[in-house]
Design an enzyme around this catalytic site. Structure first.
Site: not given
Ligand code: 3PG
Length: 211
Positions: A45, A49, A132
């Site tokens: 994924e 961002r 999710k």
């Molecule tokens: C996110 O949106 O950044 C994901 O949920 C990943 O989260 P994490 O960095 O806490 O694993």
């Protein structure tokens, strides 16, 4: 169309962990994807961002064995861009009427984020069987998903947010969890030093978490 649950099931059942990737350096895209795939995590994924996120997706989608999805999808433009970049699925942090409407017009499935039973029911009413659970740890973690398993027995979750290897193992033991998402496989210092061997090792450990 509503969520293509068969397509999503076949993608999300390929590995117990989906690396959630925040990457801007396009030159790192291929070696990172290769390390994750070599370690046994082919479902990637890539979050929208960073300025170069779409280019990162395009590069990762060229890696043999990688199945790339887009993350942090917030609107119809993100969805069209995801398809153009070669994505096979999309992930959103939440549900909104607009994003569910937009997903109906896109040919790849959306895994939308929910945090409450009401949101899960809203998504279910729109034809969504895979959701999710986000942000998983901040919202109560595995005990919450365990409590939802009986009343929402037809819904399967991919918890994401605040998960590490130990927590992932607990989630993966629940009947209503198909996989978990997380970034612990790609520590910031390993990324900063192009330490692909370490990331491959962490991916391999993660790929074996399902008991
Ligand atoms: C996110 O949106 O950044 C994901 O949920 C990943 O989260 P994490 O960095 O806490 O694993």
């Amino acid at each position: 169309m509503p969520q293509d649950t068969a397509a999503l099931r076949s993608i999300l059942s390929l590995a117990p962990v989906v690396p959630v990737i925040i990457l801007d350096d396009v030159s790192q895209a291929r070696p990172l994807a290769e390390a994750l795939v070599a370690g046994g995590l082919p479902i990637l994924e890539v979050t929208l961002r960073t300025p170069n996120a779409l280019k990162v997706m395009e590069e990762m989608a060229k890696v043999t064995g990688a199945i790339v999805g887009s993350g942090t999808v917030r609107n119809a433009l993100h969805m069209r861009q995801s398809v153009d970049a070669g994505c096979r699925f999309m992930v959103s942090p939440g549900i909104s009427p607009r994003i569910l409407d937009a997903a109906d017009d896109i040919g790849i499935p959306l895994l939308p984020g929910i945090a409450t039973p009401s949101e899960a029911m809203t998504a279910s009413e729109r034809g969504y069987g895979f959701l999710k659970f986000f942000p998983a740890e901040a919202n109560g973690g595995a005990p919450v998903l365990k409590a939802l398993a009986s009343p929402l027995a037809d819904i399967t979750f991919c918890p994401t947010g605040g998960i590490d290897a130990a927590k992932a193992k607990v989630y993966l033991g629940l009947s209503n969890v198909i996989c978990v998402g997380g970034s612990w496989i790609m520590p910031a210092d390993a990324l900063a030093t192009n330490d692909w061997a370490r990331i491959e090792t962490l991916a391999r450990e993660a790929s074996q978490l399902r008991g």
